[in-house]
Design an enzyme around this catalytic site. Structure first.
Site, PDB file in Angstrom:
ATOM      1  CD1 TRP A   1      -1.326  -1.780   2.099  1.00 39.01           C
ATOM      2  CD2 TRP A   1      -2.159  -1.112   4.075  1.00 39.01           C
ATOM      3  NE1 TRP A   1      -0.804  -2.594   3.075  1.00 39.01           N
ATOM      4  CE2 TRP A   1      -1.304  -2.206   4.289  1.00 39.01           C
ATOM      5  CE3 TRP A   1      -2.788  -0.526   5.170  1.00 39.01           C
ATOM      6  CZ2 TRP A   1      -1.054  -2.729   5.551  1.00 39.01           C
ATOM      7  CZ3 TRP A   1      -2.544  -1.038   6.427  1.00 39.01           C
ATOM      8  CH2 TRP A   1      -1.687  -2.125   6.616  1.00 39.01           C
TER       9      TRP A   1
ATOM     10  CE  LYS B   1       6.036  -0.327   5.131  1.00 35.55           C
ATOM     11  NZ  LYS B   1       5.555  -1.312   4.221  1.00 35.55           N
TER      12      LYS B   1
ATOM     13  CG  ASP C   1      -1.743   4.913   6.806  1.00 36.94           C
ATOM     14  OD1 ASP C   1      -0.720   4.940   7.531  1.00 36.94           O
ATOM     15  OD2 ASP C   1      -2.103   3.904   6.179  1.00 36.94           O
TER      16      ASP C   1
HETATM   17  N1  PLP Z   1      -0.425   2.000   5.794  1.00 35.63           N
HETATM   18  C1  PLP Z   1       0.073   1.856   4.572  1.00 35.63           C
HETATM   19  C2  PLP Z   1      -0.397   2.757   3.489  1.00 35.63           C
HETATM   20  C3  PLP Z   1       1.019   0.874   4.309  1.00 35.63           C
HETATM   21  O1  PLP Z   1       1.511   0.755   3.087  1.00 35.63           O
HETATM   22  C4  PLP Z   1       1.434   0.020   5.355  1.00 35.63           C
HETATM   23  C5  PLP Z   1       2.373  -1.062   5.094  1.00 35.63           C
HETATM   24  O2  PLP Z   1       2.598  -1.532   4.027  1.00 35.63           O
HETATM   25  C6  PLP Z   1       0.887   0.227   6.624  1.00 35.63           C
HETATM   26  C7  PLP Z   1      -0.038   1.221   6.802  1.00 35.63           C
HETATM   27  C8  PLP Z   1       1.199  -0.567   7.858  1.00 35.63           C
HETATM   28  O3  PLP Z   1       2.396  -1.164   7.966  1.00 35.63           O
HETATM   29  P1  PLP Z   1       2.948  -1.647   9.382  1.00 35.63           P
HETATM   30  O4  PLP Z   1       1.808  -2.204  10.151  1.00 35.63           O
HETATM   31  O5  PLP Z   1       3.954  -2.672   9.016  1.00 35.63           O
HETATM   32  O6  PLP Z   1       3.539  -0.450  10.025  1.00 35.63           O
END
Ligand code: PLP
Length: 402
Positions: free
Chosen positions: A133, A250, A214
Site C-alpha cells: 500500500w 472497510k 496491518d
Molecule cells: N492498510 C492498508 C493495506 C490499506 O489498504 C488501507 C486503506 O486502504 C489502510 C491500511 C488504512 O485505511 P484507513 O486509514 O482508512 O483505515
C-alpha cells in the site's frame, strides 16, 4: 516576497488523483476502479444496516460529547482486540494486550511506527512487501523508521513470490521489523496460504524479526472475520509478540468515521501497563484523544449479539459480491471474449483489489478511450464492478490488450 515562495508543488496523491479525473469525465460509461471503497450492485456507497441501527440506538441514548480517554473508548478497544485475537487468545485472557483506539488504520500504523521508533530496542528498519500500500512508505519514514523491501509479488505468475519473500526475510538483519498484510494484500490481492503463513512464522522466529501486522480488511477478504484473522492468531499462538493495526473502514463501511485500533502483545499485565503508559505519551501530543462517534458505532455493533450477527452477514454479503464479480470477470475474459493472456489470477486473488497484470500503456488507453479509471500499476478495485458495467469493462480490457 511571500514566506512560502520557495515551497515546491508536490505531486498529486496517485490514488485520490484518479477520483479527480473520474469526476471530470462526464461520459455515462465512466467507471472508477481506483479508490478502495466498497460499492453496492448499483455502484453506490453502502451504509451497513447494522451501522444505521447502531446510530439509532446511540441517538436515542442521548450521549454527551465529553472527551474520550487518550487511548479511546475502553469498551471499543476491548472488543476490537477480541475480534482480532479471538475470544480465547492467551495474551488477551492474561490482560497482556496493550491497545489504543486510533484514527482508523492509517493512524494505528502511525502510532505503531512512532512506538517502534522510540521503544523497539533491536532495529529501526521496517521491511515492507514489494509492492505494498503506497502510504506505508511515507508513513513509516515520517514515523522515524527506515523502510526496506522484501520481494512479494511475482509478475510472471501474477502470484506470490514465496521463495523471494523467504530469501529476503532470511537475509534481513536479525531483529528487523517486518510489515505483514494480515489478509487481502493491497495492491496485489495475493495472500500466502495457511501453510505458507506457518513457514513465514518459523523463519520470522528464527531471524528474531518483529512482526507488525496491518489488518485493514478483516472479514472483507473471505467473508469470515475468523478466517481472515488466521495469520495474526497463528503467530500469537506460536509465541510471537506482535504489533497490530486494525481498521473498521472497510469491514464496517466506516471510512470517514476513522475508527481503528493499534495493539501490542506483551509478556504480562505489569508490562502491558508500562506499554500502555507509553502509548498515551505518544498519542497525547499528536491529537490528544480520538473521535467519539465512530467508536460508539463500532462498539455498539461489537457488543450486541443481534447487531453483531447482522454485521457478520453484511460483511459476508460484501465479500461474496466481490467474489462473484471475480468469477464473472474471469468468465468474460477467458471464455466469452477469449482475451489473450491467462486470467485465473482474477479469480484466485482476494479482497478489494485485483492486480490485473495490465501495464501502464494499457491503463492509459482504458482511461482515455474507455473512461475507465484505475491506478497505473494495473490495480482495480473489484468493488467498482457490478452487473451493469462488468461486460463493458471486460470488453474494454479485451480491446486494450489485443
Ligand atoms: N492498510 C492498508 C493495506 C490499506 O489498504 C488501507 C486503506 O486502504 C489502510 C491500511 C488504512 O485505511 P484507513 O486509514 O482508512 O483505515
Amino acid at each position: 516576497l511571500s514566506t512560502w515562495s520557495a515551497v515546491p508543488a508536490g505531486p498529486p496523491d496517485p490514488i485520490l488523483g484518479i477520483t479527480e479525473a473520474f469526476k471530470a469525465d462526464k461520459d455515462p460509461r465512466r467507471i472508477n476502479l481506483g479508490v478502495g471503497a466498497y460499492r453496492d450492485e448499483d455502484g453506490k456507497p453502502y451504509v451497513l444496516n447494522a451501522v444505521k441501527k447502531a446510530e439509532e440506538r446511540i441517538s436515542a441514548a442521548k450521549l454527551d460529547k465529553e472527551y474520550l480517554p487518550i487511548t479511546g473508548l475502553p469498551g471499543f478497544t476491548s472488543n476490537a482486540a477480541k475480534l482480532a485475537y479471538g475470544a480465547d487468545s492467551v495474551p488477551r485472557n492474561q490482560n497482556a494486550i496493550a491497545v489504543t483506539q486510533s484514527i482508523s488504520g492509517t493512524g494505528a500504523l502511525r502510532i505503531g511506527g512512532a512506538f517502534l521508533a522510540r521503544h523497539y530496542p533491536h532495529s529501526k528498519t521496517i521491511y515492507v512487501p514489494s509492492p505494498t500500500w503506497g502510504n506505508h512508505i511515507p508513513l513509516f519514514k515520517d514515523s522515524g523508521l527506515e523502510v526496506k523491501y522484501y520481494r512479494y509479488f511475482d509478475k510472471k505468475t501474477v502470484g506470490l513470490d514465496f521463495e523471494g519473500l523467504k530469501e529476503d526475510l532470511q537475509n534481513a538483519p536479525e531483529g528487523s521489523i517486518v510489515l505483514l498484510h494480515a489478509c487481502a494484500h493491497n495492491p496485489t490481492g495475493v495472500d500466502p496460504t495457511q501453510s505458507q503463513w506457518k513457514d513465514i512464522s518459523d523463519f520470522v522466529a528464527e531471524k528474531k524479526l518483529f512482526p507488525f501486522f496491518d489488518m485493514a480488511y478483516q472479514g472483507f477478504a473471505s467473508g469470515s472475520t475468523d478466517r481472515d484473522a488466521f495469520a495474526v492468531r497463528y503467530f500469537v499462538s506460536q509465541g510471537h509478540q506482535i504489533a497490530l493495526s486494525q481498521s473498521f473502514a472497510k469491514n464496517m463501511g466506516l471510512y470517514g468515521e476513522r475508527v481503528g485500533a493499534f495493539s501490542l502483545t506483551t509478556a504480562n499485565e505489569e508490562e502491558r501497563k508500562r506499554v500502555d503508559s507509553q502509548l498515551k505519551i505518544i498519542v497525547r501530543p499528536m491529537y490528544s484523544n480520538p473521535p467519539l462517534h465512530g467508536a460508539h458505532i463500532a462498539n455498539t455493533i461489537l457488543s450486541d449479539p443481534e447487531l453483531y450477527q447482522e454485521w457478520e452477514g453484511e460483511v459476508k454479503g460484501m465479500a461474496d459480491r466481490i467474489i462473484n464479480m471475480r468469477e464473472r470477470l474471469y468468465q468474460l475474459l477467458s471464455n466469452d471474449f477469449r482475451t489473450p493472456g491467462e486470467w485465473s489470477h482474477v479469480k484466485s486473488q482476494i479482497g478489494m483489489f485485483s492486480f490485473t497484470g495490465l501495464n501502464k500503456e494499457q491503463c492509459k488507453v482504458l482511461a482515455e478511450k474507455a473512461h475507465i479509471y484505475m491506478t497505473m500499476d494495473g490495480r482495480i478495485s473489484m468493488a467498482g464492478l457490478n452487473g451493469r458495467n462488468i461486460e463493458y469493462f471486460a470488453k474494454s480490457v479485451d480491446a486494450a490488450v489485443r
